[in-house]
Scaffold this active site. Structure first.
Site, PDB file in Angstrom:
ATOM      1  N   GLU A  37       1.524  -7.323  -8.102  1.00  0.00           N
ATOM      2  CA  GLU A  37       1.080  -7.517  -9.496  1.00  0.00           C
ATOM      3  C   GLU A  37      -0.067  -6.557  -9.823  1.00  0.00           C
ATOM      4  OE1 GLU A  37       2.695 -10.553 -10.807  1.00  0.00           O
ATOM      5  OE2 GLU A  37       1.875 -10.409 -12.835  1.00  0.00           O
TER       6      GLU A  37
HETATM    7  C1  LIG Z   1       6.337  -8.925  -0.964  1.00  0.00           C
HETATM    8  C2  LIG Z   1       6.314  -8.125  -2.222  1.00  0.00           C
HETATM    9  C3  LIG Z   1       6.748  -8.698  -3.407  1.00  0.00           C
HETATM   10  C4  LIG Z   1       6.774  -7.941  -4.587  1.00  0.00           C
HETATM   11  N1  LIG Z   1       7.303  -8.487  -5.728  1.00  0.00           N
HETATM   12  C5  LIG Z   1       7.546  -7.666  -6.790  1.00  0.00           C
HETATM   13  C6  LIG Z   1       8.316  -8.115  -7.908  1.00  0.00           C
HETATM   14  O1  LIG Z   1       8.730  -9.275  -7.976  1.00  0.00           O
HETATM   15  N2  LIG Z   1       8.589  -7.235  -8.900  1.00  0.00           N
HETATM   16  C7  LIG Z   1       8.148  -5.941  -8.870  1.00  0.00           C
HETATM   17  O2  LIG Z   1       8.447  -5.184  -9.792  1.00  0.00           O
HETATM   18  N3  LIG Z   1       7.391  -5.491  -7.831  1.00  0.00           N
HETATM   19  C8  LIG Z   1       7.092  -6.315  -6.795  1.00  0.00           C
HETATM   20  N4  LIG Z   1       6.361  -5.857  -5.728  1.00  0.00           N
HETATM   21  C9  LIG Z   1       5.849  -4.498  -5.755  1.00  0.00           C
HETATM   22  C10 LIG Z   1       4.328  -4.430  -5.891  1.00  0.00           C
HETATM   23  O3  LIG Z   1       3.920  -4.864  -7.156  1.00  0.00           O
HETATM   24  C11 LIG Z   1       3.921  -2.978  -5.566  1.00  0.00           C
HETATM   25  O4  LIG Z   1       4.123  -2.801  -4.177  1.00  0.00           O
HETATM   26  C12 LIG Z   1       2.493  -2.678  -5.945  1.00  0.00           C
HETATM   27  O5  LIG Z   1       2.351  -2.693  -7.339  1.00  0.00           O
HETATM   28  C13 LIG Z   1       2.014  -1.316  -5.415  1.00  0.00           C
HETATM   29  O6  LIG Z   1       2.953  -0.314  -5.614  1.00  0.00           O
HETATM   30  P1  LIG Z   1       3.397   0.621  -4.382  1.00  0.00           P
HETATM   31  O7  LIG Z   1       3.770  -0.284  -3.279  1.00  0.00           O
HETATM   32  O8  LIG Z   1       4.397   1.581  -4.843  1.00  0.00           O
HETATM   33  O9  LIG Z   1       2.076   1.372  -3.948  1.00  0.00           O
HETATM   34  P2  LIG Z   1       1.518   2.756  -4.545  1.00  0.00           P
HETATM   35  O10 LIG Z   1       1.566   2.713  -6.025  1.00  0.00           O
HETATM   36  O11 LIG Z   1       2.188   3.883  -3.863  1.00  0.00           O
HETATM   37  O12 LIG Z   1      -0.002   2.686  -4.105  1.00  0.00           O
HETATM   38  C14 LIG Z   1      -0.428   2.941  -2.750  1.00  0.00           C
HETATM   39  C15 LIG Z   1      -1.945   2.858  -2.677  1.00  0.00           C
HETATM   40  O13 LIG Z   1      -2.533   3.836  -3.531  1.00  0.00           O
HETATM   41  C16 LIG Z   1      -3.401   3.248  -4.479  1.00  0.00           C
HETATM   42  N5  LIG Z   1      -3.275   3.948  -5.755  1.00  0.00           N
HETATM   43  C17 LIG Z   1      -2.162   4.231  -6.451  1.00  0.00           C
HETATM   44  N6  LIG Z   1      -2.470   4.864  -7.601  1.00  0.00           N
HETATM   45  C18 LIG Z   1      -3.806   4.956  -7.647  1.00  0.00           C
HETATM   46  C19 LIG Z   1      -4.752   5.478  -8.578  1.00  0.00           C
HETATM   47  N7  LIG Z   1      -4.366   6.008  -9.735  1.00  0.00           N
HETATM   48  N8  LIG Z   1      -6.057   5.392  -8.278  1.00  0.00           N
HETATM   49  C20 LIG Z   1      -6.476   4.833  -7.134  1.00  0.00           C
HETATM   50  N9  LIG Z   1      -5.639   4.317  -6.215  1.00  0.00           N
HETATM   51  C21 LIG Z   1      -4.328   4.374  -6.469  1.00  0.00           C
HETATM   52  C22 LIG Z   1      -2.950   1.797  -4.578  1.00  0.00           C
HETATM   53  O14 LIG Z   1      -4.018   0.950  -5.002  1.00  0.00           O
HETATM   54  C23 LIG Z   1      -2.509   1.522  -3.159  1.00  0.00           C
HETATM   55  O15 LIG Z   1      -3.614   1.166  -2.372  1.00  0.00           O
HETATM   56  C24 LIG Z   1       6.290  -6.612  -4.568  1.00  0.00           C
HETATM   57  C25 LIG Z   1       5.804  -6.059  -3.366  1.00  0.00           C
HETATM   58  C26 LIG Z   1       5.839  -6.793  -2.210  1.00  0.00           C
HETATM   59  C27 LIG Z   1       5.379  -6.143  -0.938  1.00  0.00           C
END
Ligand SMILES: Cc1cc2nc3c(=O)[nH]c(=O)nc-3n(C[C@H](O)[C@H](O)[C@H](O)COP(=O)(O)OP(=O)(O)OC[C@H]3O[C@@H](n4cnc5c(N)ncnc54)[C@H](O)[C@@H]3O)c2cc1C
Length: 592
Positions: free
Chosen positions: A441
């Site tokens: 989220e």
């Molecule tokens: C168990 C689980 C359930 C989930 N459920 C859902 C769901 O129901 N629906 C859905 O759509 N998604 C869901 N998600 C996805 C979740 O919301 C995302 O994993 C999360 O938003 C982060 O995206 P990412 O994993 O691509 O990380 P990334 O966006 O690649 O980020 C990686 C790291 O970089 C940091 N970062 C990225 N951009 C920036 C920036 N501009 N400035 C500083 N730091 C930054 C982030 O804070 C993080 O620490 C789920 C994930 C999991 C693991």
């Protein structure tokens, strides 16, 4: 392992005595009929289901998990039956719009039910949580026809909801999504693409699953301005509302993961699935955010619910396990050693968890009250003030509550020593489960950037100033009580520290674009600590004024612990914040 016990006494104390919710509800249009008796009955009834039906599933769900076979997902033992009981009780409709079968209850009451549901079993609780979130988005932005077809079935739980945002290459940066929606001559769309990490995207508890999916039209502008929101059901309903044909979306796989193992985290493939636009074209992200403001608080609440059970388990253990003697001399001379509870370091861990958990509970009810004011008041000025407060505090409620809940759970695991690391006592599951609340989220880092950038710097500190004016009003009105409790001076000093550092950060923001990102998380923690101090001061004043009993006396003592040992963390945060981004950006990429 201790059975989960809903903290009903604390919930009543916060809802009714400290934050006087019934008085607020009665002052708001549409909530006048919700009184203390009704609210007390709601939390008591919900507690029975959470303790007796849902909590007993938590451990086995973690062990057995969900199973995938040819696109179908089987849920852990007992989930289908518990889902039935939950929905027969009407719990899925609690906060819903009465025009479509919801009960229209205030968020400040619903949030207490959310804590116990999530506390009992996060994996299970995610299903109603996502359905409620999808209903909010649909209610706010869907056409009348979509609302009439879907909302009653979703409030009743017959159909569940899922939120499909994330793609393999697009998480935080949703502007990168590739799922496309092609317009059809009948006004619907066909969706193509792959979503990952979709919680409860497929399962066997409900007869239909309603996906809210972010996708782009063929001619959409690039980036976040080209995202639209679509409703895509697993089964397309016939005109009479009965289930029609299977839609072209399928769960391709389930993720294996660290925690919340009882929930299904799905890869969803859309291969020409029929969908309908929700809201305006290219306004998908804005539509999602309406809902997310409301629902982000729930992620904090979710973490807190699990941290509460971890605390209960640790307290029981610390009373029973005997190791070493108290530094103050034997407390249990008839036995060969004293219980863990006598040791100052064990008390530090337990009190840290208690102070963050109970502070967090008061904080989420406080934020939920502002959500109620924003939604239900007829007074335009109050609505604006409420929207400002919600905008400021939502990222704090999501990120600070979940960060502190994780710290609490780790502290409570530590109370068990090696027994906290092995499976038998259940503590390691809380740590694994809560960890996700800091990530999904919107990661906590991204929440902090929202607080720092959009809510603080872009408003030149105006939202914070309104909030701190309220804290100062409280301090003036309770000057004598706060002085008696020795909380007045430290609270005033903390507010001053927060104000000073905010001004400094705003002034410095323009000088170096990296300053915001470098400061964001620590700033959010600083604001979170001051917010909990405000609520602990409120709780202590009310507790001090009541007839003495062990519960109220414990409140005063925990407030004093919070002010003595946790609030001073802001000094370290402020010192680090003052140092800006320079040392973070100095290291060359090749030096990592
Ligand atoms: C168990 C689980 C359930 C989930 N459920 C859902 C769901 O129901 N629906 C859905 O759509 N998604 C869901 N998600 C996805 C979740 O919301 C995302 O994993 C999360 O938003 C982060 O995206 P990412 O994993 O691509 O990380 P990334 O966006 O690649 O980020 C990686 C790291 O970089 C940091 N970062 C990225 N951009 C920036 C920036 N501009 N400035 C500083 N730091 C930054 C982030 O804070 C993080 O620490 C789920 C994930 C999991 C693991």
């Amino acid at each position: 392992m201790a059975d989960y016990r809903v903290p009903l006494q604390d919930m009543r104390f916060v809802l009714f005595d400290v934050l006087q919710s019934p008085q607020l509800w009665q002052s708001l249009e549409g909530l006048g009929e919700v009184d203390e008796d009704t609210a007390a009955a709601v939390v008591e009834e919900a507690a029975k289901i959470c303790e007796q039906v849902i909590a007993p599933l938590n451990r086995e769900a973690d062990e057995v998990g969900c199973h995938w076979s040819s696109g179908d997902v089987t849920t852990p033992p007992g989930f289908r039956e518990a889902y039935q009981v939950f929905n027969e009780g009407g719990w899925g409709a609690l906060g819903g719009n009465p025009a479509y079968g919801g009960m229209g209850m205030p968020k400040s009451l619903v949030s207490a039910v959310e804590e116990m549901l999530q506390g009992a079993c996060m994996s299970f609780g995610l299903a109603p949580m996502l359905t409620a979130g999808a209903c909010l988005a649909l209610d706010a932005h869907g056409s009348d026809q979509l609302k009439e077809t879907y909302l009653p079935k979703m409030y009743s739980g017959e159909w569940s909801g899922a939120m499909d945002l994330t793609e393999p290459h697009a998480g935080t940066d949703l502007g990168l999504i590739r799922t496309r929606a092609e317009p059809q001559t009948d006004g619907s769309y066909r969706l193509y693409g792959t979503k990952i990490f979709i919680t409860w995207g497929e399962h066997d508890m409900a007869e239909n699953i309603v996906h809210l999916v972010l996708a782009k039209l063929p001619d959409a502008p690039t980036g976040t301005r080209g995202i639209s929101l679509f409703l895509v059901p697993k089964f397309v309903p016939a005109t009479d509302g009965s289930l029609g044909p299977r839609n072209a979306l399928v769960c391709g796989a389930l993720e294996k993961k660290m925690g919340i193992k009882g929930s299904a985290t799905c890869v969803m493939n859309f291969d020409g699935a029929q969908g309908w636009l929700v809201g305006e074209v290219n306004q998908g992200l804005a539509c999602m955010f309406t809902m997310m403001n409301y629902e982000r608080v729930v992620v904090g609440i979710q973490a807190l619910g699990a941290a509460q059970w971890a605390y209960q388990n640790a307290v029981d253990y610390a009373r029973e396990r005997v190791q070493s003697r108290s530094p103050a001399g034997p407390q249990n001379p008839q036995h060969e050693a004293d219980p863990l509870l006598v040791h100052p370091d064990v008390r530090r861990m337990l009190l840290t968890a208690k102070a963050y958990n109970e502070g967090g509970r008061a904080f989420y009810v406080y934020v939920a009250q502002w959500l109620d004011m924003a939604k239900f008041t007829d007074d335009a000025q109050l609505r604006q003030r409420a929207q400002n407060r919600v905008a400021l505090l939502t990222p704090v409620a999501k990120a600070f509550i979940s960060d502190m809940a994780f710290e609490s759970a780790v502290a409570c695991q530590q109370v068990f020593g090696g027994h906290g690391y092995i499976r038998e006592w259940g503590q390691e599951q809380f740590v694994r489960d809560i960890r996700i609340t800091q990530i999904y989220e919107g990661t906590n880092g991204v929440q902090a950037m929202d607080l720092m950038g959009r809510k603080t710097i872009a408003t030149d500190g105006a939202l914070l100033a309104e909030y701190l004016a309220e804290v100062r009003e409280f301090m003036t009105a309770n000057e004598v009580a706060l002085a008696t409790l020795s909380l007045g001076e430290p609270l005033a000093a903390a507010v001053k520290t927060l104000e000073g550092i905010t001004r400094e950060l705003i002034d410095r923001a323009a000088a170096d674009p990296c300053n915001i990102g470098a400061a964001a998380v620590e700033y959010l923690h600083l604001l979170g600590h001051v917010s909990y101090a405000y609520l602990w001061a409120k709780m202590a004043c009310v507790a001090q004024a009541g007839d003495t009993n062990a519960f109220l006396d414990g409140k005063v003592k925990t407030a004093q612990f919070y002010f003595a040992h946790l609030l001073p963390r802001i000094e370290g945060l402020a010192a680090s914040l003052k140092n800006g981004a320079a040392t973070m950006m100095a290291l060359g990429e090749e030096q990592f």
